[in-house]
Design an enzyme around this catalytic site. Structure first.
Site, short mmCIF file in Angstrom:
data_model
loop_
_atom_site.label_atom_id
_atom_site.label_comp_id
_atom_site.label_asym_id
_atom_site.label_seq_id
_atom_site.Cartn_x
_atom_site.Cartn_y
_atom_site.Cartn_z
N SER A 52 -37.87 -26.30 -4.18
CA SER A 52 -38.00 -25.16 -2.99
C SER A 52 -38.84 -24.60 -3.62
O SER A 52 -39.44 -24.37 -5.21
CB SER A 52 -36.61 -24.42 -3.49
OG SER A 52 -36.54 -23.13 -2.51
N TYR A 95 -31.10 -20.27 -8.97
CA TYR A 95 -31.26 -21.48 -7.94
C TYR A 95 -32.15 -21.70 -8.37
O TYR A 95 -33.36 -22.66 -8.68
CB TYR A 95 -30.78 -21.01 -7.19
CG TYR A 95 -31.64 -21.90 -5.43
CD1 TYR A 95 -31.22 -23.07 -5.17
CD2 TYR A 95 -32.18 -21.34 -5.16
CE1 TYR A 95 -31.72 -23.86 -4.61
CE2 TYR A 95 -33.12 -22.29 -4.02
CZ TYR A 95 -32.13 -23.78 -3.84
OH TYR A 95 -32.86 -24.28 -2.96
P1 NAP Z 1 -27.15 -27.84 2.84
O1 NAP Z 1 -27.02 -27.84 4.40
O2 NAP Z 1 -25.67 -26.38 2.44
O3 NAP Z 1 -26.70 -29.18 3.15
C1 NAP Z 1 -25.94 -29.05 1.20
C2 NAP Z 1 -25.99 -30.86 1.09
O4 NAP Z 1 -24.70 -31.11 -0.61
C3 NAP Z 1 -23.72 -31.40 1.56
O5 NAP Z 1 -24.13 -32.10 2.38
C4 NAP Z 1 -23.32 -31.17 0.78
O6 NAP Z 1 -21.94 -32.07 1.22
C5 NAP Z 1 -24.10 -31.33 -0.69
N1 NAP Z 1 -23.37 -31.42 -1.89
C6 NAP Z 1 -23.11 -29.26 -2.35
N2 NAP Z 1 -23.13 -29.66 -3.18
C7 NAP Z 1 -22.28 -31.23 -3.84
C8 NAP Z 1 -22.50 -31.51 -4.95
N3 NAP Z 1 -22.00 -30.90 -6.26
N4 NAP Z 1 -22.22 -33.00 -4.59
C9 NAP Z 1 -23.33 -33.44 -3.82
N5 NAP Z 1 -23.41 -32.60 -2.05
C10 NAP Z 1 -22.98 -31.51 -2.81
O7 NAP Z 1 -28.35 -28.31 2.25
P2 NAP Z 1 -29.62 -27.99 2.84
O8 NAP Z 1 -30.16 -27.05 3.43
O9 NAP Z 1 -29.61 -29.08 3.94
O10 NAP Z 1 -30.51 -28.62 1.30
C11 NAP Z 1 -30.95 -29.63 1.04
C12 NAP Z 1 -31.88 -29.20 -0.03
O11 NAP Z 1 -32.32 -28.31 0.31
C13 NAP Z 1 -30.98 -28.33 -0.71
O12 NAP Z 1 -31.75 -29.34 -2.63
C14 NAP Z 1 -31.62 -26.99 -1.54
O13 NAP Z 1 -32.05 -26.45 -2.74
C15 NAP Z 1 -32.58 -27.37 -0.71
N6 NAP Z 1 -33.30 -26.66 -0.12
C16 NAP Z 1 -33.30 -26.08 1.44
C17 NAP Z 1 -33.91 -24.76 1.83
C18 NAP Z 1 -33.19 -24.18 2.96
O14 NAP Z 1 -33.70 -23.08 3.27
N7 NAP Z 1 -31.84 -25.14 3.60
C19 NAP Z 1 -35.15 -24.37 0.78
C20 NAP Z 1 -35.06 -25.14 -0.27
C21 NAP Z 1 -34.80 -26.09 -0.79
P3 NAP Z 1 -20.78 -31.30 2.16
O15 NAP Z 1 -21.47 -31.53 3.39
O16 NAP Z 1 -19.68 -32.63 1.48
O17 NAP Z 1 -20.52 -29.90 1.49
#
Ligand code: NAP
Length: 252
Positions: free
Chosen positions: A143, A157
């Site tokens: 991130s 985080y």
């Molecule tokens: P998101 O929309 O909240 O989706 C999270 C995903 O992770 C969902 O598929 C969820 O499954 C799954 N998940 C959560 N906890 C889990 C666990 N303990 N075991 C297995 N699966 C789990 O998140 P996102 O924004 O796409 O983020 C994806 C990645 O990118 C993450 O690592 C996040 O830190 C990183 N990231 C995101 C952003 C941003 O702004 N969005 C920025 C920087 C980095 P369910 O559907 O079953 O809940």
């Protein structure tokens, strides 16, 4: 020839879902891991299969070693594991360190850090030529917070993601001669459900003005970088971390 399998942890929503769909379109059999949202995972699987690809949804909480092992066993039963998108991640509500409980810290580190280590470990065990594998690719989700620190929001985080950067570089060197490339993507503010899960559903749009490109990113824009790093087009890239952040990764 056995199918090439890509595992996407947290593949049911957001960035993981887009990466899973692109991996399916690239000919991978995709294992779409989710923790609780079965219908979202089934939807991703449905989209991949109706486009002519192969995919399976599998529940598993990546902070639990047994679930990680079960995920990799399942993946092995579907073909040869060639890629891991180490994507499952969570934030908590905005807080200062002096407000954070031990329970919160343990959960944030368990999912974002230890879980990612366990998945990377199993990917190395499956793919390393040292273990009889045929090589492959790991893409970790870091991130922009790893560089910015996320003070007053979630330094727990951000620190876990900083450790993901370090692991990416170290593990890349560790397995460089064993057919495995290890890279990462550092997304900035991406418009997904993660902000609502941290109690700030409008965060992505609210932060638009402080992003040099004046907009949040879309999950597909991150997924494309993931898939490039996974692919043979990135054959000479390992230990590389790509910022996909509309310019926000640069500390002013
Ligand atoms: P998101 O929309 O909240 O989706 C999270 C995903 O992770 C969902 O598929 C969820 O499954 C799954 N998940 C959560 N906890 C889990 C666990 N303990 N075991 C297995 N699966 C789990 O998140 P996102 O924004 O796409 O983020 C994806 C990645 O990118 C993450 O690592 C996040 O830190 C990183 N990231 C995101 C952003 C941003 O702004 N969005 C920025 C920087 C980095 P369910 O559907 O079953 O809940």
């Amino acid at each position: 020839m056995s199918d090439k399998v890509a595992i996407v942890t947290g593949g049911s929503r957001g960035i993981g879902a887009e990466a899973a769909k692109l991996a399916g379109a690239q000919g991978y059999t995709v294992i779409v891991n989710f923790v609780s949202n079965q219908s979202a995972a089934d939807k991703v699987v449905g989209e991949i299969t109706s486009a002519g690809g192969k995919a399976y949804a599998l529940q598993g909480d990546m902070q639990h070693e047994d679930d990680v092992l079960a995920l990799f066993e399942f993946a092995k039963s579907k073909g040869t594991i060639k890629a891991l998108v180490n994507n499952a991640g969570v934030v908590d509500h905005a807080a200062r360190l002096d407000e954070m409980s031990l329970e919160r810290l343990n959960r944030i580190f368990a999912i974002n850090l230890t879980g990612a280590f366990l998945c990377a470990r199993e990917a190395v065990r499956a793919m390393s030529t040292k273990h009889g594998g045929s090589g492959g690719s790991i893409v970790n989700l870091s991130s922009a917070a790893a560089k910015l620190g996320a003070g007053t929001q979630y330094i727990d985080y951000a620190s876990a993601k900083g450790a993901i950067d370090t692991m990416t570089v170290g593990l890349a060197r560790e397995v460089a001669e064993e057919g495995i490339r290890v890279n990462a993507v550092r997304p900035g503010v991406i418009d997904t459900d993660i902000h609502a899960s941290g109690g700030q559903p409008d965060r992505a749009q609210e932060l638009a003005s402080i992003i040099p490109m004046k907009r949040p990113g879309d999950a597909i824009e991150v997924a494309k970088a993931i898939i490039w790093l996974m692919s043979d087009d990135a054959s000479y890239s390992t230990g590389t971390i790509i910022d996909v952040s509309g310019g926000r990764s640069i500390v002013p």
